[in-house]
Design an enzyme around this catalytic site. Sequence first.
Site, PDB file in Angstrom:
ATOM      1  N   THR A  96       0.896   2.547  -6.610  1.00  9.33           N
ATOM      2  CA  THR A  96       2.137   2.980  -5.991  1.00  9.33           C
ATOM      3  C   THR A  96       2.750   1.793  -5.266  1.00  9.33           C
ATOM      4  O   THR A  96       2.055   0.820  -4.980  1.00  9.33           O
ATOM      5  CB  THR A  96       1.821   4.114  -4.988  1.00  9.33           C
ATOM      6  N   GLY A 104      -3.290   6.340  -3.933  1.00  5.12           N
ATOM      7  CA  GLY A 104      -3.968   7.581  -4.293  1.00  5.12           C
ATOM      8  C   GLY A 104      -4.465   8.363  -3.091  1.00  5.12           C
ATOM      9  O   GLY A 104      -3.751   8.559  -2.107  1.00  5.12           O
TER      10      GLY A 104
END
Length: 583
Positions: A391, A474
């Site tokens: 991310t 995550g």
Amino acid sequence: MKVLPTSLLLTAALGAVLAAPASHGADRITGPSFAMRSEVIAPEAMAATSHPLATQIALDVMRRGGSAVDAAIAANAALGLMEPTGNGIGGDFFAIVWDPKTAKLHGYNGSGRSPKSLSLEWFQDKGYTDIPPHGPLPVTVPGAVDGWFALHGRFGKLPMAEVLKPTVDYARNGHPIHETIAYYWNRSVPVLSKWPGFKEQFTVDGRAPRKNEMWRNPNLANTLETIGREGRDAFYKGDIARTIGDYFKANGGFLSYEDMAAHTGEWVEPVSTNYRGVDVWEIPPNGQGIAALQILNILEGYDFSKIAFGSAEHIHLFTEAKKLAFADRARWYADPAFFPAPARGQTQAQAAAALTARLISEDYAAERRKLINPDRAARAVDAGALQQGDTIYLTTADKDGMMVSLIQSNYRGMGSGMAPPGLGFIFQDRGEQFVLKAGHPNSFAPGKRPFHTIIPAFATKDGKPWISFGLMGGAMQPQGHAQIIMNLVDFGMNLQEAGDAPRIQHDGSTDPAGQAVEMTDGGVLNLETGFDYEVIRALMRKGHAIEFADGPYGGYQAIMRDHANGVYVGASESRKDGQAAGY
């Protein structure tokens, strides 16, 4: 032997540097300070992203009169080009914006839904026990572009074409690949090259681009130019959406033009808890942000003024609180449009809000806290009774006081591998988070949003903005959010130290996604280099299974508002290629 890039090895090299309590003014190489660099301080504007060029783009946009939202969109677009290992316009988007005009926070949930023509029964009939991580089946509608335009419509100042132009130029003319990105890109190529469009658009003669090598993506430049010129609907209802629908139909997928055209994100009210005088804010489910609030609520019952950072007691209590919060995460976090079932007289939205309010309440935290044994690690944890991936995170702040906390992702690394021809981006594989089991809160259903890991965060004090921050990675994200707040509030670290301090990462809790395997063995505790070996042995005596792990500790960026001095303070940690900068 696996060789990690220098930037990742920095963390492992900290050793005794990180083992001692923070001390201002200490030598960063031989002394006890946690910080690998100084905080960045500027009077008018600040940006912190995981790529230096994206940070500079954000600052340039604000210098040209753009708002912090314009700068955040520009940086996000740049990161989709420069760090496709973590994000892109094929992924989803969440944001929290502090608006100085209304003196309040605004949240946006830009997560997409599953294809309406795909069903749980289809997976079961084909013999699937969980959704594969790559290819067409885990693909859901990407919400990032919609999120850009939603924020821009409310808070933007510059035309969208001007906001996207720096990335268009870099996509056409090229930019050099940074070290950590090159490392992860190289890992993705062998896995994803089998999917149509990936090798042609995201490799150099079949290999990943190398560190320092110039990378161009003219297809993405064309796509972004179209979006900037024609607006949001060019992506969701125009030729881009038609190309997407045709591509998936030709390659065994279910995502359709109609799915794209039907997409809507939503403005949401951020939710908060107060931790020792600091209000910590997250986006409510379908994301996992409230897990950070649950962890903090449980830990507020302990006096950390008497518990040292890095001690066995600190790590044990944090880990046990995380296990309790994550048991609830597996049981109760889901798309609020589908779960929980409303009681008589309730709407679906009221039922979801009531569930969230209960989970983050002080009374509930007190009940859960009683389950922690101070001397023994829990092997299994039940959810309370109630009525992983890559991310990017970035944050911006402008001269008017607007602050943006934004997170965006393709989920697992470079996503599904599905790259429609001529468009220059890869679709997310977020649908892997669905469970192929009837009756589960995250069971697959057509037009449903999956459980989401990406979460932006914000902290306020006395109703004023304090810190816009996030920590990607995550299931590490809520653990990281809680640790950052504890480092600042309980252990007195500055903004940079709070991010560079060694981290705790517990893995193995019952998972809300995939096959939803339950924790029965207590899971595994990963401790970053810098914790004392006597502490590790003490934790093992409490029953914790401790393992060495490379790099699951996330990546942090933050901006703090110093109201007393009228300046911004920025931080960007050493585990990424990023930079905090201001003017």
